[in-house]
Motif scaffolding. Structure first.
Motif, PDB file in Angstrom:
ATOM      1  N   LYS A 182       0.831  -1.200   0.000  1.00  0.00           N
ATOM      2  CA  LYS A 182       0.000   0.000   0.000  1.00  0.00           C
ATOM      3  C   LYS A 182       0.869   1.254   0.000  1.00  0.00           C
ATOM      4  O   LYS A 182       0.662   2.179  -0.798  1.00  0.00           O
ATOM      5  CB  LYS A 182      -0.914  -0.022   1.231  1.00  0.00           C
ATOM      6  N   ASN A 223       1.112   3.970  -2.920  1.00  0.00           N
ATOM      7  CA  ASN A 223       0.808   5.390  -2.683  1.00  0.00           C
ATOM      8  C   ASN A 223       1.897   6.289  -3.250  1.00  0.00           C
ATOM      9  O   ASN A 223       1.616   7.316  -3.876  1.00  0.00           O
ATOM     10  CB  ASN A 223       0.681   5.669  -1.184  1.00  0.00           C
ATOM     11  N   ASP A 252       1.687   6.328  -6.926  1.00  0.00           N
ATOM     12  CA  ASP A 252       0.510   7.079  -7.378  1.00  0.00           C
ATOM     13  C   ASP A 252       0.791   8.573  -7.472  1.00  0.00           C
ATOM     14  O   ASP A 252       0.240   9.271  -8.322  1.00  0.00           O
ATOM     15  CB  ASP A 252      -0.666   6.838  -6.425  1.00  0.00           C
ATOM     16  N   ASP A 253       1.673   9.018  -6.587  1.00  0.00           N
ATOM     17  CA  ASP A 253       1.966  10.450  -6.556  1.00  0.00           C
ATOM     18  C   ASP A 253       2.524  10.965  -7.884  1.00  0.00           C
ATOM     19  O   ASP A 253       2.393  12.153  -8.192  1.00  0.00           O
ATOM     20  CB  ASP A 253       2.988  10.768  -5.437  1.00  0.00           C
TER      21      ASP A 253
END
Lengths: 172, 172, 172, 172
Positions: free
Chosen positions: C59, C63, C66-67
DNA sequence: CATGAATGAGAATTCATTCAT
DNA sequence: CATGAATGAATTCTCATTCAT
């Protein structure tokens, strides 16, 4: 020295300074500069090697004791027996150490070192006009045992004073 | 009894009758009715359990000796000290057996059981007009050691005669 | 920090630097300053704790990735993705270390960290007129993997030169 | 095959696929069809067996690398080095897998597989008119590392495309 | 006579996990 | 929520002993 004797000698040294279980056959073999398999050619098993050492020790100790048994005179015999723990040759210490320690081992019934001379001690003390010969004999054996154990464990130097003290005390 | 004490008690019994290496942690656990893993929760390792037992024994023996130290009169103190080996409660035999046997183990330096009362023995013998106090003291300690060892190993019955004999010999 | 998080944090640190089997629940508990029984209140078993950490790491890594996904321009996206391994906050290293190392563990099937951006890499390389987009993409991912692994294992300093080198090489 | 080699071979296979702690000496013995005691006759302890395997792997990897070192021509050397990961005989995979995985183990400092040929790579790239030789060398090594790791972990088939791609890219 | 290779049994110790409180 | 007490199973390693040579 034959390899068998190398084994016996190494084992005696190790057993006299260590517990039975703490002395592995490998260590004996290494100290004896011999392969460990050889131990089992000469002795049925570890326990048998141990037993042979007991017998050897018994014999050697007996021989040493026998040397003073031929002393017929009470006084000089008692002097000899008191001097005995101090007169043991240092190369024989391992035999004594090994044998005396055995008394703590339940599986092996050992006789007192002084068994063979107990009667002669009694006899000698009697000739010196001691009362209560049995107890005097027992007491002297307790003392001899104590002297011997101390000498074996800590060397004779610190105990030497007791030799003269006892000889004087028993007016020998 | 807490499980920790069960372990200590079982270990003491086994160690006092057997060599260190011959007492496996499993045997201790079985005798203590405990899992062997628990031994290692309570003690860092087998050697630590052994060390704790040494300390415990030292303490218990010291306590017993302390009980007779408050005796101010020379004669009665000497009587007490001669009676000491005979007065040990049988349930404490394992502590003595365990501790006395230690002297054969090179790795552990143990003090003489009589260390704490040595001076008082000297003092008492002095008050009884003995010459050569130092040697008399040493001799008495050798005798006491011998008595104690015999009692611990073979029971007190056969040794009882020596109690009265010594009391009489030292005119107490 | 809740005790549960203390456990997770301690476990992550230990697992990221040691093998699964080399990290005992006791050590985790000690590092987390918590009783070892508590681990089993919060997690079914050690393996479950491990699995939770895998999910957490996944996760967190997702994350971070994803940034940079929202970068629409090909050039600036490629720049971002090359800078990515260098921009990871050091406090997140354990997550990456832990997760990347997993690929050596047969029991756990892990996805490539770059899976989520693979298409976007292809797309961006395409916009820069590269031939053989698939292989160029694969190659870049191999390079990114290598950079990341080196940084995680040895720190970013020695690798920094490659950041500028690659940006220049890909004319970004 | 000697029993010692059976042990080494079984251990290599197991260690290359599992963590150190997850490979018990019993499992090694079983796989080697040997008693577990024998492991300790041939190797001081488990860690020593592991160390011997590290040395063996180092030697075998070095030998394989040496085979391409005698290539004097820059172009053909680079071709050889790119082909290297694909040319490793599958029976040697365990050595590579075992050795490469070591980098995740803090206790063992391992050298890069390409250390011995790094200079020759630089030299060859130089002869091909590359700028920034140092970084190009580093980059190529990162790529080679990535290829090798992928091949070792997932087999060579899926990676084969990159061999031709890279040879073409470097115009070899 | 002597040894190297080999092993089964047992030792100390660690570990994951459970349970009562 | 948190822990201390307890344990069965597993692990590394040692040892006495055997056997082929």
């Amino acid at each position: 020295m034959s390899k068998k004797n190398q084994i016996l000698s190494a084992a005696l040294f190790l057993f006299s300074n260590n517990e039975y279980a703490a002395v592995s056959t490998i260590k004996i073999a290494q100290k004896a500069k011999v392969s460990d398999a050889l131990i089992f050619k000469h002795f049925k098993n570890k326990n048998n090697l141990y037993t042979v050492l007991i017998e050897q020790s018994e014999k050697i100790i007996k021989n040493q004791i026998d040397d003073i048994k031929n002393c017929v005179d009470g006084k000089s015999f008692l002097k000899k027996i008191i001097e005995f723990p101090f007169d043991i040759s240092e190369e024989n210490y391992p035999y004594f150490k090994f044998y005396i320690k055995l008394k703590w081992n339940q599986q092996f019934k050992t006789k007192s070192i002084w068994n063979e001379v107990k009667d002669q001690i009694s006899f000698s003390l009697d000739s010196l006009q001691f009362d209560d010969i049995d107890k005097e004999t027992g007491l002297l054996i307790i003392i001899l045992d104590g002297l011997l154990e101390n000498i074996i464990l800590n060397g004779k130097i610190s105990m030497l004073q007791y030799k003269y003290f006892l000889i004087h005390k028993y007016t020998l």
